[in-house]
Enzyme design. Structure first.
Site, PDB file in Angstrom:
ATOM      1  N   THR A  12       0.694  -1.353   0.132  1.00  0.00           N
ATOM      2  CA  THR A  12       0.107  -0.029  -0.003  1.00  0.00           C
ATOM      3  C   THR A  12       0.824   1.188   0.049  1.00  0.00           C
ATOM      4  O   THR A  12       0.243   2.283  -0.531  1.00  0.00           O
ATOM      5  CB  THR A  12      -0.967  -0.030   1.518  1.00  0.00           C
ATOM      6  OG1 THR A  12      -1.783  -1.127   1.028  1.00  0.00           O
ATOM      7  CG2 THR A  12      -1.817   1.084   1.361  1.00  0.00           C
ATOM      8  N   SER A  58       1.762  -7.448  -1.069  1.00  0.00           N
ATOM      9  CA  SER A  58       2.389  -8.443  -0.353  1.00  0.00           C
ATOM     10  C   SER A  58       1.337  -9.845   0.003  1.00  0.00           C
ATOM     11  O   SER A  58       2.157 -10.695   0.169  1.00  0.00           O
ATOM     12  CB  SER A  58       2.810  -8.243   1.134  1.00  0.00           C
ATOM     13  OG  SER A  58       1.787  -7.860   2.163  1.00  0.00           O
ATOM     14  N   THR A  91       1.679  -4.407   4.147  1.00  0.00           N
ATOM     15  CA  THR A  91       1.454  -4.896   5.303  1.00  0.00           C
ATOM     16  C   THR A  91       0.815  -5.884   5.864  1.00  0.00           C
ATOM     17  O   THR A  91       0.919  -6.740   6.865  1.00  0.00           O
ATOM     18  CB  THR A  91       0.531  -3.356   6.417  1.00  0.00           C
ATOM     19  OG1 THR A  91      -0.645  -3.712   5.651  1.00  0.00           O
ATOM     20  CG2 THR A  91       1.228  -2.187   6.256  1.00  0.00           C
TER      21      THR A  91
HETATM   22  N1  ASP Z   1      -2.654  -5.471   0.407  1.00  0.00           N
HETATM   23  C1  ASP Z   1      -1.338  -4.354   0.870  1.00  0.00           C
HETATM   24  C2  ASP Z   1      -0.313  -5.444   0.738  1.00  0.00           C
HETATM   25  O1  ASP Z   1      -0.094  -6.385   1.814  1.00  0.00           O
HETATM   26  C3  ASP Z   1      -1.785  -3.997   2.551  1.00  0.00           C
HETATM   27  C4  ASP Z   1      -0.814  -3.010   2.674  1.00  0.00           C
HETATM   28  O2  ASP Z   1       0.301  -2.868   2.294  1.00  0.00           O
HETATM   29  O3  ASP Z   1      -1.387  -2.277   3.759  1.00  0.00           O
HETATM   30  O4  ASP Z   1       0.676  -5.136   0.007  1.00  0.00           O
END
Ligand code: ASP
Length: 331
Positions: A12, A58, A91
């Site tokens: 993100t 991720s 995350t």
């Molecule tokens: N879907 C995103 C990821 O893990 C969520 C984030 O980065 O907050 O790449």
């Protein structure tokens, strides 16, 4: 001026949405160079070199990508012209990469992960400040000998203990026990406890430094979530699929439903290493007198995700049940 390696992997923090008010539906669009360039003053903190081995959400990271990242981090930590490493990461699975690095890196140099809960296009995006703070943490001499760190929402959390505890809020990363090591306050990096030295154990707990050979995969291991009146078929499927290890996210202190007990008995008989962890977010799973008879292992202080990572790395080294039991006790 310290010399930092900034590795962009996506998430993100590197994403934008089709309109500014959209906070949860977005695409990874930004490269690490552009992200760094957009933060006023960031390049004054240190001499920063950027690398972009991948740029993905991720949730989609695979074992090969994590292994390659871990190998690059180890190589970079050995380079005399690099003083610290910052990794931007989604995350959703950041805690898995953080724990993987905790088990595979052995360097006094800071290794700092950072992500964001809001895309870069949001009116109050948290990514730029999280990245700036991560650079400050990696630049700080006080961060040496502290293992893998996560810098999110002004907090410095030990990679060993980091866990995503909220689905959407910027304050998403919590940590139990000694996990919150310090904070970044108006640009100043402050730790709550003095700095460990080369001979003193990390406040975050001991590392187990697994070798990283050239392989692009690790032994297959599953996590099965337990619940009231759970069925047996997930265990049968795992055994049939040929997984080598199984973690059950059991109830309470690693208690198992009748199907989980039965499934684990079948798995142990088939030669799998089985760990009783817990679906409860905090607390240890303590060993039981019956574990020796059932062949199960208590996860102790590892959550199911961490127990699975440990199992994979240990099985890849050819470790068996008793060696893995020792690691689980120690970690
Ligand atoms: N879907 C995103 C990821 O893990 C969520 C984030 O980065 O907050 O790449």
């Amino acid at each position: 001026m310290s010399r930092l390696l900034l590795i962009g992997t996506g998430g993100t923090i590197a994403a934008t949405a089709s309109d500014a008010q959209r906070l949860t539906d977005y695409e990874v669009t930004q490269g690490i160079d552009a992200m760094l360039a957009a933060i006023p003053g960031a390049t004054d903190i240190a001499d920063i070199r950027c690398e972009q081995p991948l740029n993905v959400d991720s949730r989609a990271l695979d074992t090969g990508q994590v292994l390659r990242l871990a190998r690059r981090v180890r190589q970079a930590a050995d380079q005399p012209d690099i003083d610290g490493i910052v990794i931007t990461h989604g995350t959703d699975s950041l805690e898995e990469t953080a724990f993987f690095l905790h088990l595979t890196q052995d360097t006094p140099k800071p290794i700092v992960l950072a992500g964001a809960m809001r895309p870069a296009s949001a009116p109050s995006a948290d990514g730029p400040l999280n990245l700036l703070n991560a650079l400050r943490v990696a630049d700080s001499p006080d961060s040496r000998h502290r293992g893998v760190l996560v810098a999110m929402n002004d907090r410095i959390v030990a990679g060993r203990w980091a866990s995503k505890a909220h689905t959407t809020r910027v304050d998403a990363f919590g940590a139990d026990g000694l996990g919150v090591l310090g904070e970044i306050c108006d640009g100043a990096v402050r730790y709550y406890a003095g700095q460990p030295g080369p001979q003193t154990p990390l406040p975050a707990g001991p590392q187990a430094v697994f070798p990283l050979d050239a392989a692009d995969t690790l032994p297959a291991t599953d996590i099965i979530h337990d619940y009231q009146d759970a069925p047996l078929h997930a265990y049968q499927a795992a055994i049939q699929a040929g997984v080598q290890g199984l973690v059950v996210a059991g109830m309470g202190n690693g208690s198992l439903s009748p199907a989980a007990e039965h499934g684990c008995a079948l798995a142990v008989k088939a030669g799998l290493v089985c760990v009783r962890a817990s679906r409860v977010p905090r607390g240890s799973v303590t060993p039981k007198a019956s574990d020796d008879a059932t062949g199960l292992l208590a996860a102790h202080q590892l959550n199911p995700l961490q127990a699975r990572i440990l199992l994979r790395l240990a099985l890849a080294q050819g470790m068996g049940r008793s060696e893995i039991a020792g690691l689980l006790r120690r970690l």
